[in-house]
Write a protein that holds these residues in place. Structure first.
Motif, PDB file in Angstrom:
ATOM      1  N   ASN A 147       0.824  -1.208   0.000  1.00  0.00           N
ATOM      2  CA  ASN A 147       0.000   0.000   0.000  1.00  0.00           C
ATOM      3  C   ASN A 147       0.860   1.260   0.000  1.00  0.00           C
ATOM      4  O   ASN A 147       0.603   2.209  -0.735  1.00  0.00           O
ATOM      5  CB  ASN A 147      -0.930   0.016   1.221  1.00  0.00           C
ATOM      6  CG  ASN A 147      -2.250  -0.658   0.949  1.00  0.00           C
ATOM      7  OD1 ASN A 147      -3.129  -0.085   0.317  1.00  0.00           O
ATOM      8  ND2 ASN A 147      -2.385  -1.880   1.418  1.00  0.00           N
ATOM      9  N   GLU A 202       1.014   3.927  -3.029  1.00  0.00           N
ATOM     10  CA  GLU A 202       0.559   5.280  -2.685  1.00  0.00           C
ATOM     11  C   GLU A 202       1.645   6.305  -3.013  1.00  0.00           C
ATOM     12  O   GLU A 202       1.360   7.386  -3.547  1.00  0.00           O
ATOM     13  CB  GLU A 202       0.221   5.347  -1.196  1.00  0.00           C
ATOM     14  CG  GLU A 202      -0.237   6.712  -0.704  1.00  0.00           C
ATOM     15  CD  GLU A 202      -1.601   7.114  -1.236  1.00  0.00           C
ATOM     16  OE1 GLU A 202      -1.897   8.334  -1.261  1.00  0.00           O
ATOM     17  OE2 GLU A 202      -2.375   6.213  -1.630  1.00  0.00           O
ATOM     18  N   ARG A 215      -6.700  -4.788  -6.097  1.00  0.00           N
ATOM     19  CA  ARG A 215      -7.576  -4.142  -5.122  1.00  0.00           C
ATOM     20  C   ARG A 215      -7.108  -2.714  -4.841  1.00  0.00           C
ATOM     21  O   ARG A 215      -7.918  -1.773  -4.815  1.00  0.00           O
ATOM     22  CB  ARG A 215      -7.587  -4.950  -3.813  1.00  0.00           C
ATOM     23  CG  ARG A 215      -8.438  -4.341  -2.706  1.00  0.00           C
ATOM     24  CD  ARG A 215      -8.305  -5.138  -1.421  1.00  0.00           C
ATOM     25  NE  ARG A 215      -6.951  -5.108  -0.890  1.00  0.00           N
ATOM     26  CZ  ARG A 215      -6.437  -4.104  -0.194  1.00  0.00           C
ATOM     27  NH1 ARG A 215      -7.174  -3.013   0.045  1.00  0.00           N
ATOM     28  NH2 ARG A 215      -5.204  -4.169   0.274  1.00  0.00           N
ATOM     29  N   ASP A 229      -8.785   1.267  -6.216  1.00  0.00           N
ATOM     30  CA  ASP A 229      -9.029   2.429  -5.362  1.00  0.00           C
ATOM     31  C   ASP A 229      -8.268   3.653  -5.866  1.00  0.00           C
ATOM     32  O   ASP A 229      -8.799   4.754  -5.917  1.00  0.00           O
ATOM     33  CB  ASP A 229      -8.621   2.090  -3.925  1.00  0.00           C
ATOM     34  CG  ASP A 229      -8.929   3.221  -2.962  1.00  0.00           C
ATOM     35  OD1 ASP A 229     -10.080   3.700  -2.962  1.00  0.00           O
ATOM     36  OD2 ASP A 229      -8.015   3.633  -2.228  1.00  0.00           O
ATOM     37  N   ARG A 230      -6.998   3.461  -6.277  1.00  0.00           N
ATOM     38  CA  ARG A 230      -6.166   4.590  -6.722  1.00  0.00           C
ATOM     39  C   ARG A 230      -6.615   5.136  -8.072  1.00  0.00           C
ATOM     40  O   ARG A 230      -6.520   6.324  -8.335  1.00  0.00           O
ATOM     41  CB  ARG A 230      -4.693   4.168  -6.818  1.00  0.00           C
ATOM     42  CG  ARG A 230      -4.088   3.677  -5.520  1.00  0.00           C
ATOM     43  CD  ARG A 230      -4.012   4.776  -4.472  1.00  0.00           C
ATOM     44  NE  ARG A 230      -3.351   4.293  -3.262  1.00  0.00           N
ATOM     45  CZ  ARG A 230      -3.978   3.706  -2.266  1.00  0.00           C
ATOM     46  NH1 ARG A 230      -5.292   3.526  -2.340  1.00  0.00           N
ATOM     47  NH2 ARG A 230      -3.319   3.304  -1.180  1.00  0.00           N
ATOM     48  N   ARG A 284      -9.595   5.117  -9.387  1.00  0.00           N
ATOM     49  CA  ARG A 284     -10.986   5.581  -9.423  1.00  0.00           C
ATOM     50  C   ARG A 284     -11.088   7.074  -9.691  1.00  0.00           C
ATOM     51  O   ARG A 284     -12.036   7.547 -10.314  1.00  0.00           O
ATOM     52  CB  ARG A 284     -11.668   5.235  -8.092  1.00  0.00           C
ATOM     53  CG  ARG A 284     -13.177   5.404  -8.081  1.00  0.00           C
ATOM     54  CD  ARG A 284     -13.745   4.911  -6.766  1.00  0.00           C
ATOM     55  NE  ARG A 284     -13.403   3.516  -6.537  1.00  0.00           N
ATOM     56  CZ  ARG A 284     -14.080   2.494  -7.064  1.00  0.00           C
ATOM     57  NH1 ARG A 284     -15.119   2.737  -7.844  1.00  0.00           N
ATOM     58  NH2 ARG A 284     -13.730   1.260  -6.805  1.00  0.00           N
ATOM     59  N   SER A 285     -10.095   7.832  -9.226  1.00  0.00           N
ATOM     60  CA  SER A 285     -10.146   9.287  -9.374  1.00  0.00           C
ATOM     61  C   SER A 285      -9.557   9.767 -10.698  1.00  0.00           C
ATOM     62  O   SER A 285      -9.596  10.957 -10.994  1.00  0.00           O
ATOM     63  CB  SER A 285      -9.408   9.956  -8.216  1.00  0.00           C
ATOM     64  OG  SER A 285      -8.045   9.560  -8.190  1.00  0.00           O
TER      65      SER A 285
END
Length: 216
Positions: free
Chosen positions: A61, A65, A113, A117-118, A120-121
């Protein structure tokens, strides 16, 4: 500027692929894996690279990130397969099977996964999952890597609809002959359990591999 995120980038396959990406209009972030992950400046001295243990959720993560924070977004994410273990299935110790399945499937699912999430924007992105060379489906010694191939295909097909909802195109590619140089360094044969009746089969397979590299 076209931005790549290359995951598991220290394999020989990945290095050959990266060599073809060198362009003033390209930026590349490489995420490589090691079981000896330690968060130090030595491991992370290059601003466009990172190292993590793929079985450690925290480090995975953190490094993904960090890549997104540094680059902001990526146009393409490419996941490369790791090293393989060839051999008759009864010659492969259960710990090796557990390790291969964990590294090649469970860890990859964790990566997807996090990516979902990353990404999506972002407005759009392309995700490519490389698979092992399909010609080895015809080898009697390739049961484990081809099983992993099948699982990765199912994973990608299952995620395609979900990722399309966030404007991410997800697909897979198989290795091409141009990348076959990595076979010598990353394919290893498990025939050390004194299963002598498999030795002729192993020898024939190694001879066919040698022919691939004739005059190279």
């Amino acid at each position: 500027m076209y931005k790549y995120l290359l995951i598991n980038s220290q394999t020989l396959l990945a290095k050959q692929f990266i060599s073809g990406l060198k362009s003033p209009a390209t930026e590349v972030w490489e995420l490589s894996f090691t079981d000896d992950y330690v968060t130090t400046s030595k491991n992370n001295k290059h601003s466009f690279s990172s190292i993590c243990d793929p079985k450690d959720d925290w480090s995975l993560n953190y490094e993904l990130e960090r890549a997104f924070l540094e680059f902001g977004s990526f146009d393409e994410v490419i996941l490369f397969p790791g090293d393989l273990k060839f051999g008759a299935i009864e010659a492969i110790p259960s710990r090796i099977i557990d390790e291969q399945v964990s590294r090649q499937i469970v860890s990859v699912m964790q990566i997807y996964r996090i990516l979902a999430d990353r990404l999506r924007s972002q407005k759009s992105c392309c995700v490519t999952q490389f698979l092992y060379e399909e010609s080895y489906e015809f080898s009697a010694l390739s049961s484990l890597p081809m099983a992993v191939n099948g699982a990765l295909r199912g994973l990608v097909n299952g995620l395609r609809k979900e990722f399309s909802e966030i404007n991410v195109d997800i697909g897979f590619k198989t290795l091409k002959p141009i990348y076959k140089d990595f076979i010598n360094g990353e394919y290893s044969f498990l025939n050390d359990l004194q299963l002598t009746h498999y030795q002729p089969l192993v020898n024939r397979h190694l001879e066919s591999v040698d022919k691939l590299f004739a005059n190279r």
